[in-house]
Design a protein around this motif. Sequence first.
Motif, PDB file in Angstrom:
ATOM      1  N   ALA A  76      -2.646  25.075  -0.011  1.00 43.66           N
ATOM      2  CA  ALA A  76      -2.488  25.184   1.436  1.00 43.66           C
ATOM      3  C   ALA A  76      -2.030  23.854   2.010  1.00 43.66           C
ATOM      4  N   SER A  77      -1.369  23.926   3.152  1.00 44.73           N
ATOM      5  CA  SER A  77      -0.982  22.711   3.858  1.00 44.73           C
ATOM      6  C   SER A  77      -1.064  22.970   5.351  1.00 44.73           C
ATOM      7  N   GLY A  78      -1.337  21.922   6.077  1.00 40.91           N
ATOM      8  CA  GLY A  78      -1.395  22.017   7.525  1.00 40.91           C
ATOM      9  C   GLY A  78      -1.702  20.665   8.125  1.00 40.91           C
ATOM     10  N   ARG A  79      -1.079  20.374   9.232  1.00 42.10           N
ATOM     11  CA  ARG A  79      -1.306  19.128   9.950  1.00 42.10           C
ATOM     12  C   ARG A  79      -1.078  17.891   9.076  1.00 42.10           C
ATOM     13  N   GLY A  80      -0.135  17.994   8.164  1.00 40.04           N
ATOM     14  CA  GLY A  80       0.235  16.834   7.358  1.00 40.04           C
ATOM     15  C   GLY A  80      -0.628  16.572   6.144  1.00 40.04           C
ATOM     16  N   VAL A  81      -1.566  17.451   5.837  1.00 44.86           N
ATOM     17  CA  VAL A  81      -2.395  17.287   4.636  1.00 44.86           C
ATOM     18  C   VAL A  81      -2.336  18.562   3.802  1.00 44.86           C
ATOM     19  N   TYR A  82      -2.712  18.434   2.545  1.00 44.72           N
ATOM     20  CA  TYR A  82      -2.620  19.532   1.580  1.00 44.72           C
ATOM     21  C   TYR A  82      -3.958  19.749   0.893  1.00 44.72           C
ATOM     22  N   SER A  83      -4.108  20.929   0.317  1.00 46.96           N
ATOM     23  CA  SER A  83      -5.238  21.166  -0.574  1.00 46.96           C
ATOM     24  C   SER A  83      -4.775  20.832  -1.987  1.00 46.96           C
ATOM     25  N   GLU A  84      -5.720  20.713  -2.883  1.00 43.81           N
ATOM     26  CA  GLU A  84      -5.354  20.615  -4.288  1.00 43.81           C
ATOM     27  C   GLU A  84      -4.923  22.013  -4.725  1.00 43.81           C
ATOM     28  N   TRP A  85      -4.176  22.087  -5.825  1.00 43.00           N
ATOM     29  CA  TRP A  85      -3.773  23.391  -6.347  1.00 43.00           C
ATOM     30  C   TRP A  85      -5.005  24.113  -6.873  1.00 43.00           C
ATOM     31  N   GLU A  86      -5.186  25.348  -6.453  1.00 44.80           N
ATOM     32  CA  GLU A  86      -6.200  26.230  -7.020  1.00 44.80           C
ATOM     33  C   GLU A  86      -5.460  26.986  -8.111  1.00 44.80           C
ATOM     34  N   LYS A  87      -5.777  26.679  -9.372  1.00 51.51           N
ATOM     35  CA  LYS A  87      -4.970  27.194 -10.481  1.00 51.51           C
ATOM     36  C   LYS A  87      -5.623  28.368 -11.192  1.00 51.51           C
ATOM     37  N   ASN A  88      -4.771  29.200 -11.743  1.00 47.25           N
ATOM     38  CA  ASN A  88      -5.180  30.332 -12.578  1.00 47.25           C
ATOM     39  C   ASN A  88      -6.179  31.260 -11.907  1.00 47.25           C
ATOM     40  N   VAL A  89      -5.913  31.617 -10.657  1.00 48.65           N
ATOM     41  CA  VAL A  89      -6.744  32.586  -9.945  1.00 48.65           C
ATOM     42  C   VAL A  89      -6.341  33.964 -10.453  1.00 48.65           C
ATOM     43  N   ALA A  90      -7.271  34.640 -11.101  1.00 47.22           N
ATOM     44  CA  ALA A  90      -6.969  35.937 -11.712  1.00 47.22           C
ATOM     45  C   ALA A  90      -6.976  37.042 -10.659  1.00 47.22           C
ATOM     46  N   VAL A  91      -5.854  37.738 -10.550  1.00 46.16           N
ATOM     47  CA  VAL A  91      -5.730  38.879  -9.652  1.00 46.16           C
ATOM     48  C   VAL A  91      -5.490  40.108 -10.516  1.00 46.16           C
ATOM     49  N   ARG A  92      -6.312  41.124 -10.305  1.00 46.49           N
ATOM     50  CA  ARG A  92      -6.205  42.348 -11.086  1.00 46.49           C
ATOM     51  C   ARG A  92      -5.920  43.537 -10.176  1.00 46.49           C
ATOM     52  N   SER A  93      -5.251  44.526 -10.713  1.00 48.82           N
ATOM     53  CA  SER A  93      -4.880  45.726  -9.957  1.00 48.82           C
ATOM     54  C   SER A  93      -6.102  46.368  -9.315  1.00 48.82           C
ATOM     55  N   GLY A  94      -5.939  46.712  -8.046  1.00 46.20           N
ATOM     56  CA  GLY A  94      -6.995  47.410  -7.329  1.00 46.20           C
ATOM     57  C   GLY A  94      -8.132  46.521  -6.870  1.00 46.20           C
ATOM     58  N   GLN A  95      -8.031  45.218  -7.067  1.00 37.29           N
ATOM     59  CA  GLN A  95      -9.109  44.311  -6.679  1.00 37.29           C
ATOM     60  C   GLN A  95      -8.632  43.312  -5.635  1.00 37.29           C
ATOM     61  N   THR A  96      -9.592  42.792  -4.868  1.00 31.46           N
ATOM     62  CA  THR A  96      -9.327  41.725  -3.908  1.00 31.46           C
ATOM     63  C   THR A  96     -10.055  40.485  -4.376  1.00 31.46           C
ATOM     64  N   LYS A  97      -9.334  39.407  -4.521  1.00 29.78           N
ATOM     65  CA  LYS A  97      -9.902  38.121  -4.929  1.00 29.78           C
ATOM     66  C   LYS A  97      -9.939  37.213  -3.715  1.00 29.78           C
ATOM     67  N   SER A  98     -11.090  36.584  -3.445  1.00 24.94           N
ATOM     68  CA  SER A  98     -11.221  35.677  -2.307  1.00 24.94           C
ATOM     69  C   SER A  98     -11.241  34.232  -2.765  1.00 24.94           C
ATOM     70  N   VAL A  99     -10.572  33.376  -2.002  1.00 26.68           N
ATOM     71  CA  VAL A  99     -10.546  31.944  -2.305  1.00 26.68           C
ATOM     72  C   VAL A  99     -10.697  31.149  -1.009  1.00 26.68           C
ATOM     73  N   THR A 100     -11.227  29.951  -1.142  1.00 25.66           N
ATOM     74  CA  THR A 100     -11.291  29.009  -0.026  1.00 25.66           C
ATOM     75  C   THR A 100     -10.463  27.802  -0.420  1.00 25.66           C
ATOM     76  N   LEU A 101      -9.490  27.473   0.404  1.00 26.02           N
ATOM     77  CA  LEU A 101      -8.643  26.310   0.156  1.00 26.02           C
ATOM     78  C   LEU A 101      -9.023  25.233   1.154  1.00 26.02           C
ATOM     79  N   ARG A 102      -9.365  24.053   0.653  1.00 26.43           N
ATOM     80  CA  ARG A 102      -9.793  22.950   1.514  1.00 26.43           C
ATOM     81  C   ARG A 102      -8.743  21.858   1.536  1.00 26.43           C
ATOM     82  N   LEU A 103      -8.279  21.565   2.748  1.00 20.97           N
ATOM     83  CA  LEU A 103      -7.341  20.465   2.906  1.00 20.97           C
ATOM     84  C   LEU A 103      -8.107  19.156   2.714  1.00 20.97           C
ATOM     85  N   ILE A 104      -7.467  18.204   2.057  1.00 21.08           N
ATOM     86  CA  ILE A 104      -8.129  16.924   1.792  1.00 21.08           C
ATOM     87  C   ILE A 104      -7.327  15.799   2.420  1.00 21.08           C
TER      88      ILE A 104
END
Length: 120
Positions: A76-104
């Motif tokens: 994520a990015s906003g207001r001139g700052v970025y989050s770290e990459w959230e890597k290898n988030v597994a998404v599977r058919s028929g499912q919803t995966k939730s994540v929180t991205l924190r700008l640093i």
Amino acid sequence: MMGLLLVLAVVQNLAAQHKGAGVLSGVVLGPDDKPVPHASVTYQSSAGIAPHAVHADSQGHFTITKLRSDNYDLRASGRGVYSEWEKNVAVRSGQTKSVTLRLIYAKEIPKAYTKSKAKE
């Protein structure tokens, strides 16, 4: 009547095409742990294929739909700052995966996050 049946068939066909697709949803938080309105969220398959971006809503929430089963990297990015990459988030058919991205913060606090004093 025939037109109505045709429309129903098309709608059912479209629903079947997307049935089983995965969903990524989440929130973008700033360094102060408050939601970041309209932050940009970049995502791609973990293999680096087909990067895309969406924007969070006014409460910092985002939803990415119609994803095929795969692992994804998000940032994520906003207001001139970025989050770290959230890597290898597994998404599977028929499912919803939730994540929180924190700008640093970088080494210096961006001006967008500092409040200017009101002139008296």
